[in-house]
Design an enzyme around this catalytic site. Structure first.
Site, mmCIF file in Angstrom:
data_model
loop_
_atom_site.group_PDB
_atom_site.id
_atom_site.type_symbol
_atom_site.label_atom_id
_atom_site.label_comp_id
_atom_site.label_asym_id
_atom_site.label_seq_id
_atom_site.Cartn_x
_atom_site.Cartn_y
_atom_site.Cartn_z
ATOM 1 N N ASP A 110 0.855 -1.177 0.000
ATOM 2 C CA ASP A 110 0.000 0.000 0.000
ATOM 3 C C ASP A 110 0.898 1.237 0.000
ATOM 4 O OD1 ASP A 110 -2.326 1.593 0.273
ATOM 5 O OD2 ASP A 110 -1.990 1.716 2.424
ATOM 6 N N THR B 85 -0.350 4.904 1.084
ATOM 7 C CA THR B 85 -0.663 5.846 2.148
ATOM 8 C C THR B 85 -0.535 5.173 3.501
ATOM 9 O OG1 THR B 85 -2.233 6.909 0.651
ATOM 10 C CG2 THR B 85 -2.362 7.470 2.993
ATOM 11 N N PHE C 3 -11.864 22.326 -9.259
ATOM 12 C CA PHE C 3 -10.856 21.370 -9.709
ATOM 13 C C PHE C 3 -11.530 20.101 -10.219
ATOM 14 C CE2 PHE C 3 -8.521 17.539 -8.716
ATOM 15 C CZ PHE C 3 -7.256 17.782 -9.220
#
EC number: 7.6.2.1
Length: 1283
Positions: free
Chosen positions: A433, A435, A578
């Protein structure tokens, strides 16, 4: 420590142990190929899948008709009454235990047993008792864990709110959640404390992302608020999809008051989420327990067994076949002997009743079983006991390793299983992974470029750049009473520029304070708390705050800043939000002077294309700065602004409002208008934010890569973020030949992209005919061909593309292409997709896989991989509790594999080789003796020696070797990662090695029998008596055997400790002590039937000729093996031999200094842009839905003069459709070359021959160069990961 999810999710319990209470109305389906939509947690009986779910609020009688699962869990297997029968049944399902039980039964038959039953009973009972105690202990902890989870409290509405245990929560219940609480089940959001039914959640345990996400209740239910009476009367019925594992999708309909309302995933709070920045909310339980989406993504728990375990099962079958063959040979010999010779002895050796009819064949049949009993010690039950003891010891070594202890969190490493230690030395694929595993989940404003000047570096008095460390002085922000005390920055020149009121610097931070979607909360005067939708925005707004441009508050129409202590309110005219296609965000504001400005931030490649031509020189300078920032692994954004003409803006706003109301091509029209106004920008500079890597991540990845371990990153983050971290930790580099990005939206596109990448790698892009294509296919399936590829490639796969690539018809193409690449990164991956990728490699590559993560979204892949490693990080303890091993930092993985894993594999292989050797040598003496005793199943040794040989005489030395032996020390294990390669190739113990140890054991047994036999056949004692009787002959062989195996283990031991000396020499002393005691006058007088051989040992061992025979036997058994080993080591040394020789030569010297020097990446043009912001927050802000109503904001703002501006929130309502990322050009910061290891090995090889003097001289030159080469390849990346 946060434990908010039931522990059956973590503890590795087989899913079929988990008990659901009842069944719901389902359609019975066949259980074929695994589908992502199938439920992963049903029992082993028929699989039932719901077609659709009906749930009525506050109506348990209605919902109970469907027998939906509740939150009660049961993972324990036993109770007081069922433990003994169930545990014994389970233990005797193991082939070894059943085998020894059959042997025990055979030994109870007097006609065929030549050994007492105690020789098998004692070790078998020991194994059963030890295993039973271990199982009972584990099950007790599971029971305690069940109780802890089931008894947690939740507020459930039963007319009034009351606390209920989790296990009593049912589908259809309405429950109340409070801030920072974990969601106990999948619930439909009804109302919340926030305006318009909004609530904020953190989904780190589902997808690894720590940025907040918004969920909004239906308007009709949000009006219920916190009114308990209204909520208790709510009787809406939800008809929705059946339980599934799709985290991002939910389809359903709410029927209430004669109307129906569509439901989607934005209305759901999933189990595992955390309620944030929301005082309270109410929800209706839709899925509970094992049927929640989180549990559906946990996958099946399978029993993990090492490759050595599987090999041992095969070898046991081979040995049993070999045992049967020997029994048949001896039985045939007995039949012939009885037929031809035995009849002559019937006068004084009559046949007993079973064979009294002169049936020689039946005598041979009985002899067969007798020899099966005698020869069963080829695989003694003590082997399995010793293996478990060694594995337990290795687990404790991991737990006690102080170098894997993380002091900041007081977290030691923990081996949560004892069965996989040697598998740690064979890992070929690591699935990680991102994060919380590679990164710290912390964003820090690190550097910036403003008007062509860089800020953030620190220089000494001589103008030389200084590396920033914890000792570097921080900037004093005392001039700003609203500064954040946790914020640190080291370049004081930026503060001086602020104080000197440089316009470009002030405009830079003004932009950061205005252009965002952050919400500000101020509970106490000056105590600001920013609620950021992404950690990137939080870091940038916090930086502006500390440098004097404090974002204080906002309304739907205004933004209030404190600029150097002065309050300034800006009129918010529009937010150009955004998204992943625009890669930028803009705000249009009007300052108190009436000037209208557009502020824009985004990817540098996007911003630069929209700059005014007058900014070309500044753009070139800023581009160089961006290269430096990106080279250090920093996440960059470019900042620009534009002064708008008021009349132009009003006309543009009118066209924007018109475009937002059309039905056709609305998104495209809005995008065109955004493009129109976002041109002619003036560049301000760029920001560089550090997504802080954990300490030592680049070095660890580099070292593991040199060990030929392939590392794949599977993350839920977006493509740019994943790529940026890839460059930061050196998985992606500028000098790679190609970085392939797979982003197709259909199966055909994905297939084409994968095949194009594969053909490019293989250099077959020009293949045109069928014959060449067949040749290509042939080469691609050859794993050896993969290793011949010298060029380096990277493969990056997006989540939606991965879904197609994992289909049966494409998964092989994906696997082949990925295995040709040095680096593989999969982004936007769901937890189940992570498990599917691991399963794909695990099944097709036949390689040992390891998965490492820190969140609940990693549990599925942790369980699927051969080895699961959990990191106790920012996302709770779910991954840790589901893992096989756990620690606090990713860098400890290097030590776990290269030291503990390699040592465990080395020790276990040496142990098995020696154990099989000594037992073949011990047992097959009976085979040779059978030819001289009429095949009568007479044993050579007495029964006590047979019983004690594996339990007492030889058990401790082999345990010491299995626990403490080292081929090289830990420093060299790190220094030379190539030492890890033999484990991946399974070289140290395989079928060939087993054949060799068997052959050595057979030869040793032959020599042990025939050397004493030949010496004693014609020899006489000094007094003229015959030198040996049968029992003296047995003592001589037994003594020779014990000495030979003791000498052999001394030769096989590379690392001697005090324990090894004690056990080896102590076992020899114990042997002689027991031998003399058992054949002494004292024991004979007490137990004459048990110890009949009085004085035999004293008489035999008193003869010098006996000791000469023992010495001769030891020499001929041991010297040939020594000669072969010496020649092999000298003529064909392995890397281990070379390193061991170098280690021996340098033992007298202290450890070398490891000077890690920084290697800067050469300049290249790539974007370091990576922004985790998501689309949609601009509309929330301009609509005011996320604003708390207060007297100051209840009415319209007097600043607004045009109705069009007041209604400007509508112009973004149709831009919420999310589009996938487009690839950005990329590069990296830190270089590791595969040829480093080859250089290292060749350098080490220079030490393999010569005298000690030559070794010393070479070590002073070649070894230092080797060390420098490796250290250069491990260039220090600490500078890139420090604040």
């Amino acid at each position: 420590m946060r434990l908010h999810l039931p522990n059956f999710l973590y503890r590795g319990i087989p899913v079929h142990r988990l008990q659901l209470h009842g069944q719901c109305r389902r359609k019975t389906l066949g259980y074929g190929r695994r589908s992502p939509d199938t439920m992963a947690s049903w029992s082993n009986s028929d699989i039932h899948i719901e077609e659709e779910r009906h749930v009525r609020a506050n109506d348990r009688n209605y919902n109970d008709k469907f027998f939906y699962a509740d939150n009660h869990i049961k993972t324990s297997k036993y109770n007081v009454f069922t433990f003994l029968p169930i545990n014994l049944f389970e233990q005797f399902q193991r082939v070894a235990n059943a085998y020894f039980l059959v042997l025990l039964i055979l030994q109870l038959i007097p006609e065929i047993s030549s050994l007492p039953w105690v020789t098998t009973t004692v070790p078998l009972v020991m194994v059963l008792v030890i295993t039973a105690v271990k199982d009972a202990t584990d099950d007790y902890f599971r029971y305690k864990s069940d109780q802890q989870v089931n008894n947690r409290q939740s507020q459930v509405l039963r007319g009034v709110l009351q606390n209920e245990k989790w296990m009593n929560v049912r589908v259809g219940d309405i429950i109340k959640l409070e801030n920072n609480q974990f969601v106990a089940a999948d619930i439909l959001l009804l109302s919340s404390s926030e305006p318009y039914g909004l609530c904020y959640i953190e989904t780190a345990e589902l997808d690894g992302e720590t940025n907040l996400k918004v969920r909004q209740a239906l308007t009709v239910t949000s009006e219920l608020g916190a009114d308990i009476l209204k909520l208790a009367e709510f009787n809406g019925e939800v008809i929705c999809e059946a339980p599934n594992n799709k985290l991002d999708k939910f389809k359903g309909t709410l029927y209430w008051r004669g109307s129906k309302f569509p439901l989607d995933n934005e209305k759901m709070l999933l189990r595992g989420c955390v309620l944030r920045n929301t005082d309270w909310c109410f929800g209706m339980v839709i899925f509970a327990g094992l049927q929640t989406k989180l549990m559906q993504n946990c996958g099946r728990t399978t029993l993990k067994r090492t490759s050595i375990d599987k090999l041992m099962n095969t070898l046991v079958l081979w040995i049993f076949g070999f045992l049967v063959c020997m029994g048949v040979i001896l039985a045939i010999g007995n039949t012939i002997w009885e037929q031809e010779v035995g009849r002559s002895f019937q006068v004084y050796l009559p046949w007993e009743r079973p064979v009294s009819n002169n049936n020689a064949v039946f005598s041979g049949f009985l002899t067969f079983w007798s020899y099966i009993i005698i020869l069963n010690t080829v695989v003694p039950i003590s082997l399995y006991v010793s293996v478990e003891v060694i594995r337990l010891g290795h687990s404790y070594f991991i737990n006690w390793d102080g170098k894997m202890y993380y002091g900041q969190k007081d977290t030691p490493a923990e081996a949560r299983t004892t069965t996989l230690n040697e598998e740690l030395g064979q890992v070929e694929f690591i699935f990680s992974d991102k994060t919380g595993t590679l990164t710290q989940n912390i964003m820090v404003f690190n550097k910036c470029s403003i008007n062509g000047n860089t800020y953030g570096d620190v220089y000494d008095e001589f103008g030389h750049k200084v590396e920033v460390s914890e000792r570097t002085a921080c900037v004093d922000f005392s001039f700003n009473p609203l500064s954040d005390r946790k914020f640190t920055f080291h370049d004081s020149s930026l503060v001086e520029a602020i104080k000197m009121e440089e316009p470009s610097v002030q405009e830079f931070f003004r932009l950061l304070a205005l252009c965002h979607t952050v919400m500000s909360e101020e509970k106490n005067e000056g105590d600001l708390l920013y609620q950021a939708q992404s950690p990137d925005e939080g870091a940038l707004v916090s930086a502006a705050r500390n440098f004097g441009f404090v974002f204080r508050s906002r309304t739907p129409e205004t933004i209030t800043l404190y600029e150097m202590g002065t309050a300034v309110t800006y009129q918010l005219l529009a937010i150009l939000d955004f998204n992943n296609v625009r890669k930028r965000m803009s705000v249009i504001v009007r300052n108190p002077a009436g000037q209208t400005k557009l502020y824009c931030k985004g990817a540098d490649t996007i911003i630069f294309d929209r700059l005014d031509p007058s900014n070309e020189d500044l753009m070139d300078t800023t581009s160089e700065h961006l290269n430096e920032f990106a080279g250090e692994g920093l996440r960059t954004l470019a900042l620009a602004y534009k002064v708008l003409d008021r009349d132009f803006f009003e006309e543009w706003m009118t066209r924007l409002l018109l475009a937002s109301t059309v039905m056709e091509n609305r998104e495209q029209r809005l995008a065109d208008l955004y493009e129109e106004i976002e041109t002619g920008l003036l560049l301000l500079g760029a920001t560089a934010v550090e997504d802080k890597l954990q300490e030592g991540v680049p070095e660890t990845i580099a070292c593991l890569t040199l060990a030929n371990i392939k590392i794949w990153v599977l993350t839920g983050d977006k493509l740019e973020t994943a790529m940026n971290i890839g460059y930061s930790c050196n998985m992606l580099r500028d000098d790679m030949n190609e970085v392939f990005i797979i982003s197709g939206h259909t199966a055909a596109e994905v297939q084409q992209q994968l095949r194009s990448a594969r053909e490019h790698i293989l250099g077959l892009s020009r293949v045109s005919n069928t014959a060449d294509e067949e040749k290509t296919e042939m080469f691609s399936n050859d794993s050896v061909f993969e290793e011949t590829i010298i060029a380096e490639y990277a493969l990056i796969v997006n989540g939606h593309s991965l879904a197609h690539a994992l289909e049966p018809e494409l998964e092989q193409v994906l696997l082949e292409t990925a295995c040709l690449c040095k680096t593989v990164i999969c982004c936007r991956v769901t937890p189940m997709q992570k498990a599917q990728v691991v399963e794909l490699v695990k099944t097709n590559k036949m390689a040992v896989t390891l998965a490492i993560g820190d969140g609940a979204n990693d549990v599925s892949m942790i369980r699927t991989a051969h080895i699961g490693v959990g990191i106790s990080g920012q996302e709770g303890m779910q991954a840790v509790l589901a893992s096989d091993y756990s620690f606090a930092q990713f860098r400890y993985l290097q030590r776990l594999l290269l030291v503990h894993g390699r040592w465990s594999y080395f020790r276990m292989c040496n142990f098995l080789f020696y154990f099989f050797y000594k037992n073949f040598a011990f047992t097959l003496v009976h085979f040779w003796f059978g030819f001289f005793c009429g095949f009568s199943a007479q044993t050579v040794y007495d029964q006590w020696f047979i019983t004690l040989f594996n339990i007492v005489y030889t058990s401790l030395p082999v345990l010491a070797m299995g626990l403490f032996d080292q081929d090289v020390n830990e420093a060299n294990s790190h220094r030379y990662p190539g030492l890890y390669r033999p484990g991946q190739l399974n070289l140290l113990f395989n079928k060939r090695q087993f054949f060799l140890c068997t052959l050595q054991g057979i030869v040793t047994s032959f020599l042990l029998f025939f050397v004493p036999y030949g010496a004693f056949s014609l020899g006489v004692r000094a007094d003229g008596l015959h030198l040996s009787d049968q029992q003296s002959f047995a003592v001589t062989i037994a003594t020779s055997l014990v000495i030979v195996v003791s000498v052999q283990i001394g030769l096989d031991t590379y690392y001697w400790t005090a324990v090894n000396h004690l056990f080896v020499w102590g076992s020899l002393a114990v042997y002689f002590a027991i031998l003399l005691a058992m054949q002494s006058d004292g024991l004979f007088s007490i137990f004459p039937s048990q110890f009949p051989y009085i004085g035999t040992a004293r008489s035999c061992l008193a003869q010098w000729s006996v000791w000469l025979v023992i010495l001769l036997t030891t020499a001929v058994c041991v010297l040939p093996g020594m000669a072969v080993r010496f020649l092999k080591t000298d003529l064909y040394p392995t890397l281990t031999d070379k390193v061991r020789r170098l280690q021996k030569a340098s033992r007298k010297q202290g450890p070398r200094e490891q000077n890690l020097r920084r290697v800067r990446r050469t300049s290249s043009r790539r974007s370091g842009y990576a922004f985790s912001h998501q689309q949609g927050y601009g509309e929330l802000i301009t609509s005011g839905k996320n604003m708390k109503v207060s007297p100051s904001t209840a009415g319209p703002s007097p600043c607004l003069s045009s109705p069009g501006v007041r209604n400007s929130r509508h112009f973004l309502e149709n831009t919420m459709q999310r589009k996938e990322e487009t690839p950005e050009e990329a590069s990296g910061t830190w270089e590791v070359r595969a040829r480093t290891q080859q250089t290292l090995e060749s350098n080490v090889g220079s030490h393999s021959n010569g005298t000690q003097q030559t070794l010393d001289s070479n070590r002073s030159s070649n070894s230092n160069e080797t060390q420098q080469t490796l250290m250069d390849s491990r260039s220090d990346a600490n500078g890139a990961i420090q604040t």
